[in-house]
Motif scaffolding. Structure first.
Motif, PDB file in Angstrom:
ATOM      1  N   GLY A 147      -4.193   3.942   9.186  1.00 41.75           N
ATOM      2  CA  GLY A 147      -5.092   2.715   8.905  1.00 41.75           C
ATOM      3  C   GLY A 147      -4.714   1.569   8.199  1.00 41.75           C
ATOM      4  N   GLU A 169      -8.350  -9.505   8.570  1.00 44.16           N
ATOM      5  CA  GLU A 169      -9.153  -9.755   7.496  1.00 44.16           C
ATOM      6  C   GLU A 169     -10.135 -10.586   8.298  1.00 44.16           C
ATOM      7  OE1 GLU A 169     -11.323  -8.821   4.932  1.00 44.16           O
ATOM      8  OE2 GLU A 169      -9.280  -8.138   4.056  1.00 44.16           O
ATOM      9  N   LYS A 216      -9.026  -5.901  19.117  1.00 40.85           N
ATOM     10  CA  LYS A 216      -7.924  -5.255  18.635  1.00 40.85           C
ATOM     11  C   LYS A 216      -8.138  -3.919  18.820  1.00 40.85           C
ATOM     12  CE  LYS A 216      -5.286  -9.014  17.280  1.00 40.85           C
ATOM     13  NZ  LYS A 216      -6.248  -9.869  17.222  1.00 40.85           N
ATOM     14  N   TYR A 265       0.713  -1.159  -0.153  1.00 36.24           N
ATOM     15  CA  TYR A 265       0.072  -0.002   0.045  1.00 36.24           C
ATOM     16  C   TYR A 265       0.877   1.179  -0.018  1.00 36.24           C
ATOM     17  CZ  TYR A 265      -3.795  -3.158   1.049  1.00 36.24           C
ATOM     18  OH  TYR A 265      -4.572  -4.248   0.672  1.00 36.24           O
ATOM     19  N   VAL A 274     -11.934 -12.114  11.766  1.00 39.40           N
ATOM     20  CA  VAL A 274     -11.741 -11.832  13.259  1.00 39.40           C
ATOM     21  C   VAL A 274     -11.630 -13.050  13.910  1.00 39.40           C
ATOM     22  CG1 VAL A 274     -13.099 -10.670  14.842  1.00 39.40           C
ATOM     23  CG2 VAL A 274     -13.252  -9.949  12.710  1.00 39.40           C
ATOM     24  N   ASP A 323     -19.343  -8.821  14.673  1.00 39.82           N
ATOM     25  CA  ASP A 323     -18.005  -9.564  14.922  1.00 39.82           C
ATOM     26  C   ASP A 323     -16.744  -8.850  13.818  1.00 39.82           C
ATOM     27  OD1 ASP A 323     -18.893 -10.723  17.039  1.00 39.82           O
ATOM     28  OD2 ASP A 323     -19.551 -12.679  15.759  1.00 39.82           O
ATOM     29  N   ASP A 324     -17.443  -8.385  12.698  1.00 39.68           N
ATOM     30  CA  ASP A 324     -16.561  -8.178  11.550  1.00 39.68           C
ATOM     31  C   ASP A 324     -16.469  -6.443  11.585  1.00 39.68           C
ATOM     32  OD1 ASP A 324     -15.621 -10.107  10.279  1.00 39.68           O
ATOM     33  OD2 ASP A 324     -17.210 -10.579   9.201  1.00 39.68           O
ATOM     34  N   SER A 336      -7.845   1.680   6.248  1.00 38.29           N
ATOM     35  CA  SER A 336      -8.193   0.277   6.994  1.00 38.29           C
ATOM     36  C   SER A 336      -8.807  -0.368   5.900  1.00 38.29           C
ATOM     37  CB  SER A 336      -9.006   0.759   8.359  1.00 38.29           C
ATOM     38  OG  SER A 336      -9.348  -0.649   8.902  1.00 38.29           O
ATOM     39  N   ARG A 371      -9.263  -0.212   2.907  1.00 39.59           N
ATOM     40  CA  ARG A 371      -8.454  -0.582   1.620  1.00 39.59           C
ATOM     41  C   ARG A 371      -7.921  -2.205   1.806  1.00 39.59           C
ATOM     42  NH1 ARG A 371      -8.934   2.130  -3.565  1.00 39.59           N
ATOM     43  NH2 ARG A 371      -9.989   4.001  -2.795  1.00 39.59           N
ATOM     44  N   VAL A 372      -7.448  -2.291   3.302  1.00 34.60           N
ATOM     45  CA  VAL A 372      -6.862  -3.489   3.409  1.00 34.60           C
ATOM     46  C   VAL A 372      -7.866  -4.730   3.694  1.00 34.60           C
ATOM     47  CG1 VAL A 372      -4.988  -4.567   4.992  1.00 34.60           C
ATOM     48  CG2 VAL A 372      -4.569  -2.211   4.128  1.00 34.60           C
ATOM     49  N   LEU A 373      -8.813  -4.276   4.736  1.00 36.69           N
ATOM     50  CA  LEU A 373      -9.606  -5.073   5.185  1.00 36.69           C
ATOM     51  C   LEU A 373     -10.695  -5.045   4.421  1.00 36.69           C
ATOM     52  CD1 LEU A 373      -8.913  -4.440   8.916  1.00 36.69           C
ATOM     53  CD2 LEU A 373      -8.010  -6.108   7.703  1.00 36.69           C
ATOM     54  N   LYS A 374     -10.898  -5.446   3.117  1.00 39.12           N
ATOM     55  CA  LYS A 374     -11.839  -5.195   2.083  1.00 39.12           C
ATOM     56  C   LYS A 374     -13.297  -5.843   2.600  1.00 39.12           C
ATOM     57  CE  LYS A 374      -8.779  -4.675  -1.708  1.00 39.12           C
ATOM     58  NZ  LYS A 374      -7.512  -5.116  -1.006  1.00 39.12           N
ATOM     59  N   ASP A 375     -13.226  -6.778   3.585  1.00 40.87           N
ATOM     60  CA  ASP A 375     -14.624  -7.661   3.496  1.00 40.87           C
ATOM     61  C   ASP A 375     -15.139  -7.176   5.092  1.00 40.87           C
ATOM     62  OD1 ASP A 375     -14.767  -8.540   1.177  1.00 40.87           O
ATOM     63  OD2 ASP A 375     -13.500 -10.283   1.703  1.00 40.87           O
ATOM     64  N   ARG A 376     -14.591  -6.253   5.723  1.00 40.25           N
ATOM     65  CA  ARG A 376     -14.957  -5.821   7.089  1.00 40.25           C
ATOM     66  C   ARG A 376     -15.757  -4.691   7.159  1.00 40.25           C
ATOM     67  NH1 ARG A 376     -10.968  -7.227  11.894  1.00 40.25           N
ATOM     68  NH2 ARG A 376     -12.709  -6.675  13.064  1.00 40.25           N
ATOM     69  N   CYS A 392     -16.026  -4.373  19.327  1.00 40.06           N
ATOM     70  CA  CYS A 392     -15.495  -4.971  17.933  1.00 40.06           C
ATOM     71  C   CYS A 392     -14.089  -4.313  17.952  1.00 40.06           C
ATOM     72  CB  CYS A 392     -16.271  -4.377  16.798  1.00 40.06           C
ATOM     73  SG  CYS A 392     -16.361  -2.583  16.515  1.00 40.06           S
ATOM     74  N   ASP A 393     -13.190  -4.711  16.874  1.00 36.94           N
ATOM     75  CA  ASP A 393     -12.085  -3.881  16.836  1.00 36.94           C
ATOM     76  C   ASP A 393     -12.181  -2.341  16.586  1.00 36.94           C
ATOM     77  OD1 ASP A 393     -10.897  -6.484  16.936  1.00 36.94           O
ATOM     78  OD2 ASP A 393     -10.473  -6.758  14.910  1.00 36.94           O
ATOM     79  N   ALA A 394     -11.033  -1.738  17.052  1.00 37.51           N
ATOM     80  CA  ALA A 394     -11.184  -0.374  16.666  1.00 37.51           C
ATOM     81  C   ALA A 394      -9.942   0.433  16.629  1.00 37.51           C
ATOM     82  CB  ALA A 394     -12.041   0.194  17.939  1.00 37.51           C
ATOM     83  N   VAL A 402     -15.109  -2.682  12.264  1.00 39.33           N
ATOM     84  CA  VAL A 402     -14.315  -2.050  12.522  1.00 39.33           C
ATOM     85  C   VAL A 402     -14.717  -0.505  13.109  1.00 39.33           C
ATOM     86  CG1 VAL A 402     -12.029  -0.964  12.086  1.00 39.33           C
ATOM     87  CG2 VAL A 402     -12.679  -3.236  11.282  1.00 39.33           C
TER      88      VAL A 402
END
Lengths: 353, 247, 179
Positions: free
Chosen positions: A65, A198, A206, A23, A200, B42-43, B79, B81-86, B62-64, B45
């Motif tokens: 991020g 990706e 976290k 990235y 959880v 659960d998913d 975030s 752009r990396v964790l596309k499905d969250r 949840c994560d934060a 952010v």
């Protein structure tokens, strides 16, 4: 791999991709534009994402991020843009997020000029944003070294969970030299078990955070971070010492300027004068140990910089009052000529006699 | 005995730090309930901001991230752009989003970032003690507009949903309020819809929620709800400004 | 004695001045030498002045800034005015006499005048003037041969410009005959 002739800015991008950077968040500013341009072209081919942010502030917070999500991530800019990123760098340090930040520096203050300068030494080595922190700073002097250090910087960032700065200048960014992409020694890197994933994991919330509202929690947080700095100071100091044995004067110079000093060394040899060179490769941590042994013949240290004099403070600390510490600087985008350094050395020796 | 009401599983069991009478608590609950009901909790952010909502990372289960002032949309961008499905959402107040974070917000919308913005507008800076916000109404008193906001001196309040709905990247924009039960229900519907837009990868979604600040408005909680209805809604009309077309 | 050649290439934007430097740097690298190429960069994107410093050496290259050039190649008049004093005593100045109607004023350097625009036009394309000049240059500085330049051509311009190789080959050869 065959040698290639590459521009510094593009070589940084190629090295980052080779190091697994996925990235890159950029914003245009001269003289580093070839780097985001290269990344926008090459990262997608390598399974990565390039995104142009709305500002340097936006870019560094996108880095926040992505780094929090465990990605290898980079951003770049030049001096005024790096100033804008300082808020984000402070937060990255507070939240202990690894990333690599490239500064192809130009002159300042303010908009300054676009020619090479080294006036960002304080900004890079003294934190730069608010609060108690440092970032490791690498100052390459050639395109090959830039390539090697960029790859190293990602590993150092991950090892210590810290942003790492590559401090070049307009000349390093713009010039072309031959480079070879060697496989650098891989470190054993810690798992990023602190990062968002990706998928959880149940029951392990976290949090990426730099806020410790209770002083009794903030103090140990800082002590923990400074504990890492102690290890970095022990393990990661890099420098080159050249021609110092029996030198009449020892110059201290980093990056582009160290190469000009090398020319001055040759010219002075013709006059029977021996000029040594201490070249810090890490500016933080500064290589204080390189100053431990001084030849009895050495009459002074000479800090040569493309600034009004910033690294000279560290040279004085390293010298600890033993010898005179002289300075020669050309700020504002002027690159000093070797003959100017030669004349300064002769002046120092003349004065000493 | 059957359970008729219980704590939502989307929030951590701990006391909130908000002032008595503040509607942040209701909004938190709506966000958490929506995520739980959509099976996204659960998913999820959460990107916390700076201001009264600074501690939201403690409350949502949840994560934060805790982002710097105004930059939540940029952090969410990095975030997501990396964790596309969250399911990535920010939770921001009006100072954070519509003053210091305007650039980040507008450009996240323009890019069509696939994130959801929960934007709480109470027309004042709460955490710092009642200073004038970008959304403070003309004539409204604040500690930095002691005689009431003057249009001549301080300009006009920003209507964020209207502004963002002009951008092609904005998929969903709706303004709701939580000043009475009927509007609370509508607010939840909008929040759920915004998350659904993100799940369907349709682009940027924002829900602006008009909220009260009894402490800094200098009104009791019920008078605050009435003040919101009488003063804020006329300037900030409720309703949907943009929604993706059904296929 | 170690071999080092320091060159300044200068002209206006569009004359292929930066490319000339890259060709020499690339050819030097392919022959196993150390090289550096340093362009001037400024706010003007098009039509402004352009120059670059190239160093080719079989030893380590210190400063990539050329302060005392072994060779100066000037493609237009302002470049001669600006860089004439940057050549070391005994150095060479190659002048594009198609566009420069004055003479080098120094007498401690060697000056050579080549009408490279006209020669390039005769080869079929005025744009190859820079290649004509390079053909002349490598005759003066014998560390490169015509084949080295042509080998570098594809590296610098990419396979997509392969169709231009015959033209450039002709231009380099024509330049070489000028010396």
């Amino acid at each position: 791999m065959e040698k290639m002739l590459m521009k510094g800015n593009e070589a940084v991008g190629a090295a980052a991709i080779k190091a697994g950077c996925k990235y890159f968040f950029g914003y245009p500013i001269t003289p580093q534009n070839e780097l985001p341009e290269y990344m926008s072209r090459e990262l997608p081919k390598n399974g990565g994402t390039y995104l142009q942010a709305e500002s340097e502030i936006g870019a560094i917070n996108m880095v926040f991020g992505a780094a929090g999500a465990g990605a290898r991530v980079m951003t770049s800019s030049s001096s005024p843009g790096i100033a804008l990123k300082q808020e984000g760098i402070s937060y990255l340090c507070g939240a202990e997020l690894p990333c690599v930040i490239v500064n192809m520096s130009r002159s300042g203050p303010g908009l300054g000029g676009i020619q090479p300068a080294q006036g960002d030494y304080f900004q890079a080595t003294r934190g730069g944003g608010n609060g108690d922190y440092y970032t490791p700073v690498y100052a390459p002097a050639s395109i090959q070294e830039t390539v090697d250090l960029v790859q190293e910087a990602f590993d150092v960032a991950d090892t210590y969970r810290t942003p790492v700065i590559i401090l070049g200048d307009g000349m390093i960014g713009q010039m072309m030299e031959s480079v070879e992409f060697k496989d650098i020694q891989k470190r054993r890197l810690p798992q990023k078990d602190w990062a968002l994933k990706e998928h959880v994991e149940k029951g392990s919330k976290k949090l990426i955070n730099s806020l410790y509202i209770k002083p009794e929690e903030m103090e140990p947080h800082l002590q923990k971070i400074f504990g890492k700095y102690d290890v970095i100071k022990k393990e990661e100091v890099r420098y080159e010492k050249f021609n110092c044995e029996g030198a009449d004067v020892v110059a201290v110079a980093y990056g582009t300027v160290s190469r000009i000093v090398r020319n001055a060394i040759k010219k002075l040899e013709e006059d029977g004068i021996k000029l040594g060179l201490i070249r810090p490769i890490t500016l933080w941590p500064f290589p204080f140990e390189a100053f431990d042994e001084i030849s009895p013949e050495t009459k002074a240290f000479l800090s040569v910089e493309m600034s009004m004099g910033q690294m000279i403070d560290d040279v004085k600390i390293a010298n600890a009052g033993r010898l005179p510490v002289e300075f020669y600087g050309r700020p504002g985008g002027i690159v000093p000529k070797p003959i100017e350094v030669v004349d300064k050395v002769k002046e120092i020796l003349g004065g000493a006699k | 005995m059957s359970i008729v009401f219980e704590r939502t599983r989307g929030m951590v069991d701990m006391p909130l730090h908000y002032c008595p009478g503040c509607t942040h608590g209701i909004i938190h609950r709506l966000v958490a309930e929506s995520l739980v009901e959509l099976g996204l909790m659960d998913d999820a952010v959460c990107v916390s901001s700076v201001g009264c909502s600074v501690f939201t990372y403690n409350y949502f289960d949840c994560d934060a991230y805790q982002a710097s002032h105004g930059r939540a949309a940029a952090v969410a961008t990095g975030s997501k752009r990396v964790l596309k499905d969250r399911t990535v959402f920010t939770y921001q107040g009006d100072g954070d989003l519509a003053a210091i974070g305007t650039a980040e917000t507008v450009h996240a919308a323009a890019r069509g970032e696939n994130v959801t913005i929960i934007y709480v507008n109470n027309a004042i800076y709460g955490m710092t003690g009642g200073q004038m916000a970008p959304t403070t109404l003309v004539g409204q008193k604040a500690t930095t507009s002691p005689n009431g906001r003057s249009a001549e001196l301080q300009g006009y309040p920003i209507r964020v949903c209207e502004m963002l709905s002009t951008l092609d990247g904005t998929a969903f924009a709706e303004r709701v309020s939580v000043h009475n039960p009927a509007n609370v229900r509508k607010a939840k519907k909008a929040i759920k819809k915004a998350f659904e837009v993100q799940t369907a990868k349709q682009g940027f979604s924002i829900v602006e929620i008009l909220s009260t600040c009894s402490t800094n408005w200098g009104l009791n909680p019920t008078d605050s709800l009435k003040w919101l209805e009488d003063n804020m809604i006329p300037y900030y009309p409720l309703g949907n400004f943009k929604t993706p077309e059904e296929n | 004695m170690a071999f080092t050649e320091e060159v300044i290439f200068a002209g206006f934007g569009g004359q292929g001045v930066l490319s000339m430097g890259r060709m020499v740097a690339y050819a030097g690298m392919l022959k196993g030498m150390n090289v550096s190429w340093l362009p001037s960069y400024g706010p003007e994107m098009r039509g402004g002045t352009a120059n670059c410093n190239v160093i080719v050496s079989d030893g380590l290259i210190g400063s990539p800034v050329v302060a005392d050039a072994d060779t100066l190649i000037v493609m237009n008049r302002p470049s001669l005015d600006k860089f004439e004093s940057w050549v070391r005593p005994g150095g060479k100045i190659l002048v594009n006499s198609s566009l420069i109607d004055i003479k080098v004023t120094r007498d401690d350097v060697e000056a050579f005048y080549y009408p490279v625009n006209e020669v390039a036009a005769e080869c079929g394309n005025l744009k190859a003037a820079n290649m004509v000049m390079l053909g002349a240059y490598i005759k003066h500085r014998s560390f490169l041969e015509e084949n080295d330049l042509l080998g570098a051509f594809l590296k610098v311009f990419g396979e997509a410009k392969k169709n231009l190789l015959p033209l450039n080959e002709k231009a380099v050869a024509a330049g070489a005959t000028l010396v």
